[in-house]
Scaffold this active site. Sequence first.
Site, PDB file in Angstrom:
ATOM      1  N   GLY A  41       0.812  -1.212  -0.051  1.00 56.29           N
ATOM      2  CA  GLY A  41      -0.115  -0.099  -0.004  1.00 56.29           C
ATOM      3  C   GLY A  41       0.957   1.394  -0.078  1.00 56.29           C
ATOM      4  O   GLY A  41       2.006   1.217  -0.483  1.00 56.29           O
ATOM      5  N   CYS A  43       1.706   2.847   2.617  1.00 55.58           N
ATOM      6  CA  CYS A  43       2.866   2.913   3.484  1.00 55.58           C
ATOM      7  C   CYS A  43       4.204   2.392   2.972  1.00 55.58           C
ATOM      8  O   CYS A  43       5.017   3.099   3.299  1.00 55.58           O
ATOM      9  CB  CYS A  43       2.234   2.017   4.799  1.00 55.58           C
ATOM     10  N   SER A 147      -6.140   5.759   0.984  1.00 54.67           N
ATOM     11  CA  SER A 147      -6.373   7.188   0.800  1.00 54.67           C
ATOM     12  C   SER A 147      -5.137   7.535  -0.444  1.00 54.67           C
ATOM     13  O   SER A 147      -4.352   6.948  -0.663  1.00 54.67           O
ATOM     14  CB  SER A 147      -6.155   7.970   2.033  1.00 54.67           C
ATOM     15  N   ILE A 186       3.395  15.289   7.337  1.00 54.09           N
ATOM     16  CA  ILE A 186       3.811  14.654   6.006  1.00 54.09           C
ATOM     17  C   ILE A 186       4.686  15.853   5.605  1.00 54.09           C
ATOM     18  O   ILE A 186       5.903  15.801   5.104  1.00 54.09           O
ATOM     19  CB  ILE A 186       2.736  14.299   5.051  1.00 54.09           C
ATOM     20  N   GLY A 187       4.054  17.083   5.379  1.00 50.80           N
ATOM     21  CA  GLY A 187       4.759  18.422   4.937  1.00 50.80           C
ATOM     22  C   GLY A 187       6.114  18.556   5.864  1.00 50.80           C
ATOM     23  O   GLY A 187       7.015  18.823   5.357  1.00 50.80           O
ATOM     24  N   VAL A 239      -3.161  29.743   0.599  1.00 52.67           N
ATOM     25  CA  VAL A 239      -2.492  29.741  -0.752  1.00 52.67           C
ATOM     26  C   VAL A 239      -3.806  30.189  -1.819  1.00 52.67           C
ATOM     27  O   VAL A 239      -4.649  29.291  -1.509  1.00 52.67           O
ATOM     28  CB  VAL A 239      -1.705  28.429  -1.168  1.00 52.67           C
ATOM     29  N   ASP A 314      -7.614   3.928   6.328  1.00 55.64           N
ATOM     30  CA  ASP A 314      -7.352   5.386   6.051  1.00 55.64           C
ATOM     31  C   ASP A 314      -9.057   5.722   5.255  1.00 55.64           C
ATOM     32  O   ASP A 314      -9.564   6.641   5.493  1.00 55.64           O
ATOM     33  CB  ASP A 314      -6.585   5.649   4.980  1.00 55.64           C
ATOM     34  N   HIS A 447      19.166   3.780  33.474  1.00 61.80           N
ATOM     35  CA  HIS A 447      19.968   4.940  33.278  1.00 61.80           C
ATOM     36  C   HIS A 447      21.284   4.572  32.351  1.00 61.80           C
ATOM     37  O   HIS A 447      22.022   3.540  32.795  1.00 61.80           O
ATOM     38  CB  HIS A 447      20.464   5.565  34.789  1.00 61.80           C
TER      39      HIS A 447
HETATM   40  C1  LIG Z   1       4.649  10.413   2.643  1.00 61.59           C
HETATM   41  C2  LIG Z   1       3.782   9.898   3.921  1.00 61.59           C
HETATM   42  C3  LIG Z   1       4.194   9.316   5.219  1.00 61.59           C
HETATM   43  C4  LIG Z   1       3.606   8.516   5.907  1.00 61.59           C
HETATM   44  N1  LIG Z   1       4.131   8.296   7.100  1.00 61.59           N
HETATM   45  C5  LIG Z   1       3.572   7.658   8.161  1.00 61.59           C
HETATM   46  C6  LIG Z   1       4.213   7.050   9.018  1.00 61.59           C
HETATM   47  O1  LIG Z   1       5.410   7.424   9.369  1.00 61.59           O
HETATM   48  N2  LIG Z   1       3.489   6.454  10.163  1.00 61.59           N
HETATM   49  C7  LIG Z   1       2.081   5.955   9.899  1.00 61.59           C
HETATM   50  O2  LIG Z   1       1.682   5.563  10.818  1.00 61.59           O
HETATM   51  N3  LIG Z   1       1.574   6.424   8.739  1.00 61.59           N
HETATM   52  C8  LIG Z   1       2.127   7.235   7.664  1.00 61.59           C
HETATM   53  N4  LIG Z   1       1.712   7.455   6.771  1.00 61.59           N
HETATM   54  C9  LIG Z   1       0.141   7.172   6.465  1.00 61.59           C
HETATM   55  C10 LIG Z   1       0.166   5.621   6.054  1.00 61.59           C
HETATM   56  O3  LIG Z   1       0.714   5.514   4.999  1.00 61.59           O
HETATM   57  C11 LIG Z   1      -1.371   5.424   5.835  1.00 61.59           C
HETATM   58  O4  LIG Z   1      -2.151   5.713   6.993  1.00 61.59           O
HETATM   59  C12 LIG Z   1      -1.687   3.776   5.740  1.00 61.59           C
HETATM   60  O5  LIG Z   1      -1.071   3.425   4.431  1.00 61.59           O
HETATM   61  C13 LIG Z   1      -3.229   3.380   5.340  1.00 61.59           C
HETATM   62  O6  LIG Z   1      -3.177   2.061   5.264  1.00 61.59           O
HETATM   63  P1  LIG Z   1      -4.566   1.454   4.570  1.00 61.59           P
HETATM   64  O7  LIG Z   1      -4.092   0.017   4.553  1.00 61.59           O
HETATM   65  O8  LIG Z   1      -5.695   2.130   5.045  1.00 61.59           O
HETATM   66  O9  LIG Z   1      -4.177   2.164   2.889  1.00 61.59           O
HETATM   67  P2  LIG Z   1      -3.098   2.272   1.904  1.00 61.59           P
HETATM   68  O10 LIG Z   1      -1.773   2.223   2.430  1.00 61.59           O
HETATM   69  O11 LIG Z   1      -3.396   3.376   1.165  1.00 61.59           O
HETATM   70  O12 LIG Z   1      -3.268   1.081   0.899  1.00 61.59           O
HETATM   71  C14 LIG Z   1      -4.164   0.963   0.124  1.00 61.59           C
HETATM   72  C15 LIG Z   1      -3.960   0.116  -1.198  1.00 61.59           C
HETATM   73  O13 LIG Z   1      -5.201  -0.260  -1.760  1.00 61.59           O
HETATM   74  C16 LIG Z   1      -5.014  -0.541  -3.153  1.00 61.59           C
HETATM   75  N5  LIG Z   1      -6.237  -0.269  -3.862  1.00 61.59           N
HETATM   76  C17 LIG Z   1      -7.150   0.687  -3.486  1.00 61.59           C
HETATM   77  N6  LIG Z   1      -8.123   0.543  -4.541  1.00 61.59           N
HETATM   78  C18 LIG Z   1      -7.942  -0.749  -4.947  1.00 61.59           C
HETATM   79  C19 LIG Z   1      -8.974  -1.577  -5.682  1.00 61.59           C
HETATM   80  N7  LIG Z   1     -10.114  -1.400  -6.254  1.00 61.59           N
HETATM   81  N8  LIG Z   1      -8.542  -2.887  -6.101  1.00 61.59           N
HETATM   82  C20 LIG Z   1      -7.232  -3.258  -5.760  1.00 61.59           C
HETATM   83  N9  LIG Z   1      -6.330  -2.478  -4.730  1.00 61.59           N
HETATM   84  C21 LIG Z   1      -6.675  -1.131  -4.572  1.00 61.59           C
HETATM   85  C22 LIG Z   1      -3.930   0.728  -3.577  1.00 61.59           C
HETATM   86  O14 LIG Z   1      -3.349   0.407  -4.488  1.00 61.59           O
HETATM   87  C23 LIG Z   1      -3.103   0.616  -2.188  1.00 61.59           C
HETATM   88  O15 LIG Z   1      -2.013  -0.027  -2.256  1.00 61.59           O
HETATM   89  C24 LIG Z   1       2.192   8.290   5.612  1.00 61.59           C
HETATM   90  C25 LIG Z   1       1.822   8.682   4.327  1.00 61.59           C
HETATM   91  C26 LIG Z   1       2.346   9.330   3.358  1.00 61.59           C
HETATM   92  C27 LIG Z   1       1.825   9.566   2.193  1.00 61.59           C
END
Ligand SMILES: Cc1cc2nc3c(=O)[nH]c(=O)nc-3n(C[C@H](O)[C@H](O)[C@H](O)COP(=O)(O)OP(=O)(O)OC[C@H]3O[C@@H](n4cnc5c(N)ncnc54)[C@H](O)[C@@H]3O)c2cc1C
Length: 468
Positions: A41, A43, A147, A186-187, A239, A314, A447
């Site tokens: 995903g 992550c 997301s 993230i920013g 912005v 998400d 410690h």
């Molecule tokens: C730059 C950045 C840094 C981050 N750093 C952190 C961090 O340090 N710690 C932290 O806890 N969180 C972090 N996050 C947030 C974290 O990545 C997300 O909260 C997490 O990945 C959410 O997991 P998820 O399983 O809900 O979805 P996702 O990880 O978004 O995975 C969803 C997956 O579903 C797939 N998908 C979507 N629709 C379909 C479909 N119809 N059929 C098949 N596949 C599909 C997508 O391709 C994707 O691979 C960060 C995010 C970003 C952008």
Amino acid sequence: MDNNFEVIVIGSGPGGYVCAIRCAQLGLKTACVESRKTLGGTCLNVGCIPSKSLLNSSEMYHKSQTEFNNLGIEASSIKLNLSKMMNNKNKSVLTLTKGVEFLFKKNKITHLKGKGLISMNNSVTVLDDSGKKTSYKTKNIVIGTGSVPESLSEIKIDEKIIVSSTGALSFDKVPKKLIVIGGGYIGLELASVWKRLGSDVMVIESLDHIIPGMDKDISTEFQKILNKQGINFKLNCKVTRVSVLKNKAIVDFTNNKSKIIERIECHKVLVAVGRKSNIGEDILKLGIKLDNQNKIKVNSKFETSIKNIYAVGDVIDKGPMLAHKAEDEGIAVAEIIAGQAGHVNYDVIPAVVYTFPEVASIGKTEIQLKKENVKYKIGKFPFLANSRAKVNNETYGFVKIIADEKSDKVLGVSMISAVAGTMIAELALAMEFGASAEDIARTCHAHPTHSEAVKEAALSVDKRPIHF
Ligand SMILES: Cc1cc2nc3c(=O)[nH]c(=O)nc-3n(C[C@H](O)[C@H](O)[C@H](O)COP(=O)(O)OP(=O)(O)OC[C@H]3O[C@@H](n4cnc5c(N)ncnc54)[C@H](O)[C@@H]3O)c2cc1C
């Protein structure tokens, strides 16, 4: 292949893949559909993992330039090789995404490659890259589609000059001037990466403080620290337009209070204004109920409005958009499907910003407690008085513990520390077990460690710190 499953998980992010593994562990015949080439995903591919790789490498580079000499390490001609740094990041991503592939094989999970579309509550069609459609029957469906980056209506992300976090993880050269829109985690993490590698970085945030949602003391102190590191801030500014002219971007923004309009030219703009749930056409067509932010509504068992269709991560209307929250939901939903009592405690989910120093928080902030009319007491301890932080020359920040005024139960903790992301785990465990500040104060801490500051902050709740 047998096209009948007990569970089909759509999406292999931390919510989806962890759910699939737990389902398989519980003996459920499981498949996971993923449209991306690799598993893991956002992550693993374009989120937590690549950003942490760049944060780690850029921190080492920056320290080698600014701190080594003072420590008596005289290194000459340290140079940045950005493409090597990016290769190292890509290698880490590959290793970890392959790791999920291995875990799928080990747990006998069927990896369905393509886009998963829910046709009914017991049927998923997978559309692969060649356009071929295959239908699968299943007793349960778990939506974990995650997301995608959010933008503003007036800004068009081109992933070249105006980029999302995905683009900012792969610049091929260090932008001379980088504007980051959004002062969330993230920013700020990506602002830190590029500042350390040599960019002139400015963060524009529409609120009057950075890292919204975290304790006010923390955001004020954190901003001071980042300012000292050379990151500039324009707070309270909206912005209004970003345009591209030749190879540069022009950013127009207005101060919310003074209404003064400013224009700044830069080489790259990172739009980091949040993320939105990834809702496919199939979900809309089926009429799965969404909240007003377009997130899937789920009940306490992660059931959507349609029977046998669950959702995690998400994409749902619960908790913060964080990988570990998604993972815990993945486990909980698998256990619920298997007839067990899966549960996620949303009051105890840590949040970490992996800058240097790191920022971490858990539980309630003072503002939240005031709103809820809860009476509380506070214990604070600065790293200036922590021996390990002193010997490491990292005396930034403090630990702040908020406890219930009467019962002494820990209600919230926030901290800025070189290793806050690791330290917060102790507080998560303490809070999960309903610990009081006194419980933490009476727990022996090794410690010299940064964690002694947690003990001292707990002692400070009762106004009896030893080292301050
Ligand atoms: C730059 C950045 C840094 C981050 N750093 C952190 C961090 O340090 N710690 C932290 O806890 N969180 C972090 N996050 C947030 C974290 O990545 C997300 O909260 C997490 O990945 C959410 O997991 P998820 O399983 O809900 O979805 P996702 O990880 O978004 O995975 C969803 C997956 O579903 C797939 N998908 C979507 N629709 C379909 C479909 N119809 N059929 C098949 N596949 C599909 C997508 O391709 C994707 O691979 C960060 C995010 C970003 C952008």
